[in-house]
Design a protein around this motif. Sequence first.
Motif, PDB file in Angstrom:
ATOM      1  N   THR A  48      -1.268  21.285   7.320  1.00 47.42           N
ATOM      2  CA  THR A  48      -0.123  21.031   8.266  1.00 47.42           C
ATOM      3  C   THR A  48       0.117  21.650   9.566  1.00 47.42           C
ATOM      4  N   SER A  49      -0.858  22.537   9.869  1.00 48.65           N
ATOM      5  CA  SER A  49      -0.881  22.993  11.259  1.00 48.65           C
ATOM      6  C   SER A  49       0.244  23.674  11.443  1.00 48.65           C
ATOM      7  N   THR A  50       1.102  24.164  10.600  1.00 46.75           N
ATOM      8  CA  THR A  50       2.218  25.089  10.677  1.00 46.75           C
ATOM      9  C   THR A  50       2.367  26.151   9.720  1.00 46.75           C
ATOM     10  N   PHE A  51       3.010  27.330  10.138  1.00 45.82           N
ATOM     11  CA  PHE A  51       3.075  28.406   9.326  1.00 45.82           C
ATOM     12  C   PHE A  51       3.980  28.136   8.310  1.00 45.82           C
ATOM     13  N   HIS A  52       3.712  28.756   7.204  1.00 47.47           N
ATOM     14  CA  HIS A  52       4.399  28.788   5.844  1.00 47.47           C
ATOM     15  C   HIS A  52       5.599  29.857   5.814  1.00 47.47           C
ATOM     16  N   SER A  60      -8.140  28.916  15.476  1.00 45.17           N
ATOM     17  CA  SER A  60      -7.034  30.016  15.134  1.00 45.17           C
ATOM     18  C   SER A  60      -7.573  31.099  14.632  1.00 45.17           C
ATOM     19  N   PHE A  62      -1.218  29.795   9.125  1.00 46.06           N
ATOM     20  CA  PHE A  62      -0.776  28.303   8.883  1.00 46.06           C
ATOM     21  C   PHE A  62      -1.617  27.510   8.365  1.00 46.06           C
ATOM     22  N   GLU A 104      15.745  27.026  10.880  1.00 42.13           N
ATOM     23  CA  GLU A 104      14.794  26.295  10.212  1.00 42.13           C
ATOM     24  C   GLU A 104      15.694  25.745   9.071  1.00 42.13           C
ATOM     25  N   ASP A 151       3.497  26.579  18.870  1.00 39.47           N
ATOM     26  CA  ASP A 151       3.789  25.444  18.341  1.00 39.47           C
ATOM     27  C   ASP A 151       3.720  25.386  16.900  1.00 39.47           C
ATOM     28  N   LYS A 152       2.732  26.213  16.392  1.00 38.13           N
ATOM     29  CA  LYS A 152       2.826  26.273  14.775  1.00 38.13           C
ATOM     30  C   LYS A 152       3.707  27.103  13.946  1.00 38.13           C
ATOM     31  N   ILE A 153       4.628  27.876  14.955  1.00 34.30           N
ATOM     32  CA  ILE A 153       5.759  28.619  14.536  1.00 34.30           C
ATOM     33  C   ILE A 153       6.773  27.662  14.358  1.00 34.30           C
ATOM     34  N   ARG A 154       6.693  26.626  14.866  1.00 35.28           N
ATOM     35  CA  ARG A 154       8.127  25.651  14.868  1.00 35.28           C
ATOM     36  C   ARG A 154       8.893  26.138  15.853  1.00 35.28           C
TER      37      ARG A 154
END
Length: 581
Positions: free
Chosen positions: A51-55, A41, A47, A581, A551-554
């Motif tokens: 969770t490997s995703t953005f807050h 990253s 992120f 979202e 992928d991490k932005i959903r």
Amino acid sequence: MSPQNLTSKFITKTPFVNIILFTTFLIFSLSYIISSFFFTSPPHSLFSSKTSTFHFCTPNYTNHCPCHDPKIQKRFKNTNHFRKERHCPNNNERLKCLIPIPKGYKTPFHWPKSKENAWFSNVPFTKLVKYKKTQNWVRLEGERLVFPGGGTSFPDGVKGYVHALNKVLPLPLESGLIRTVLDVGCGVASFGAYLMDYEILTMSIAPSDEHEAQVQFALERGLPAMLGVLSTHRLPFPSRSFDMAHCSRCLVPWTANDGLYLREIDRILRPGGYWVLSGPPINWRVNHEAWQIDPKVLEKEQNMLEELAKQLCWEKVAEGEQIAVWQKPKNHISCIQKSKTLISPKFCNSSDPDNGWYTKMTACIFPLPEVKDVHEVSGGALEKWPIRLNTPPPRVRDENNNDAFALKTYIEDTRTWKKRVSYYGAMLKSLSSGKYRNVMDMNAGFGGFAAAMVKYPVWVMNVVPFDAKSNTLGVIYERGLIGTYMDWCEPFSTYPRTYDLIHAHGIFSMYINRCDITDILVEMHRILRPQGTVIIRDNKDVIVKVKEIIDKIRWKGTLVAGDQNGTFDPQVILLVHHDNE
């Protein structure tokens, strides 16, 4: 047909093509698997490692504009409205989270219904509704915001105003000779909305102000608009861009600072273009009591305006219906002769007139390209719209200009984008439905993408990176399209959720070694509407890196072949859909 099925359809056309594309995607898949182990990253990751995703940011950032943040603006003096210019956060100040959608957000109305309607939950501001109630700018009716076309200088509504303007202009709006317009201090862009009926494309600009989100209202309606102000730096457009510039009581001090702002309008007006002014001081003898302004003050202002226009060699061609119209000369032959007898103004002798990115305005006139005859149009005459769109522009076909672009390159670019947009149309069936209205091309080149998109009910904001190898924005305007300069290492001058479709061709290859591409993708997330679409076309190795961040932005990303005919194409497409979202 889904993108996956569409891809399969093109892949199975011939055995030879099948082998090439199968091998290409096999290599790409292997690269992606390897990258998942080794690609780390970027600095200041947005992120969570867990969770490997953005807050998401807190709700108070729902309508956040990074380069027009009131907290940052307060650091600067408000002299000449400098506080309202772009003041972007430093890298260590940039938000490390995603902008959330408002509570109760609804899918915007499809075009053309959106021109007069918007959901209040999407732009939940009442100040403009209350403050401009008597002028009928916008009304709140239940859950809807309704835009009836009122304005400060539109007592009979924008329809009556435009009809009055059409009477005083030397040529009719239907002529096709006025295609691009700049509306300064646009309000909710009702003027630009009505001009669309004449196939006129208006760039509406206004600063962020106490009335709350005028530009955001305009964009929610599906209209071209961006945050902008006449202050210290030039507007982010090339010289000789607009066929007409318009100000309807826009509160710009045109005579201040030695007419600096009027000289900026002169820079961006095309030879023979028009400047339209309504409101103070026009027709002050009749209106001074209603305006509650001393007639002597208004008379002085009018005289100063007239003098400045003469210095610019503009001709006043009409005044009536509360509107005054000046015309810029088609060339500077006569103006240069007159300037020898005037103390001012002086012609600029330095600085590129096309520079429009953080370039300070100067109180001088940029000389128009030289011509041999007093009746000749400097830089070359343009065709009427829509012939203008597909006719090689003067900045391309001028064989005597060493800086002119190769005509062969331009023609090939136009042909290429017609094929590519046809492919996009097969992938995105909704292009014809009115679902997409606000479209951005992040790396517009000659404007070939936008030119091919004209067949759909959309408009395109053509963005040309300020430091691109070729400054093509002038060509784009000569085609009858609109756009702006930009540095994608910074956020764009717009509100969140203002574009339905974003086209990113080669932008990540261009910026991957200049700044963190994660920030660019987060900015794209900010300005893309829920249920919007992103088309990323780039080299395979770059797409690998972009895909991991997406992928991490959903976001949901689908890989698609870069060419519908199955020929070998070094680029691939990442088709991204942004769900609520």
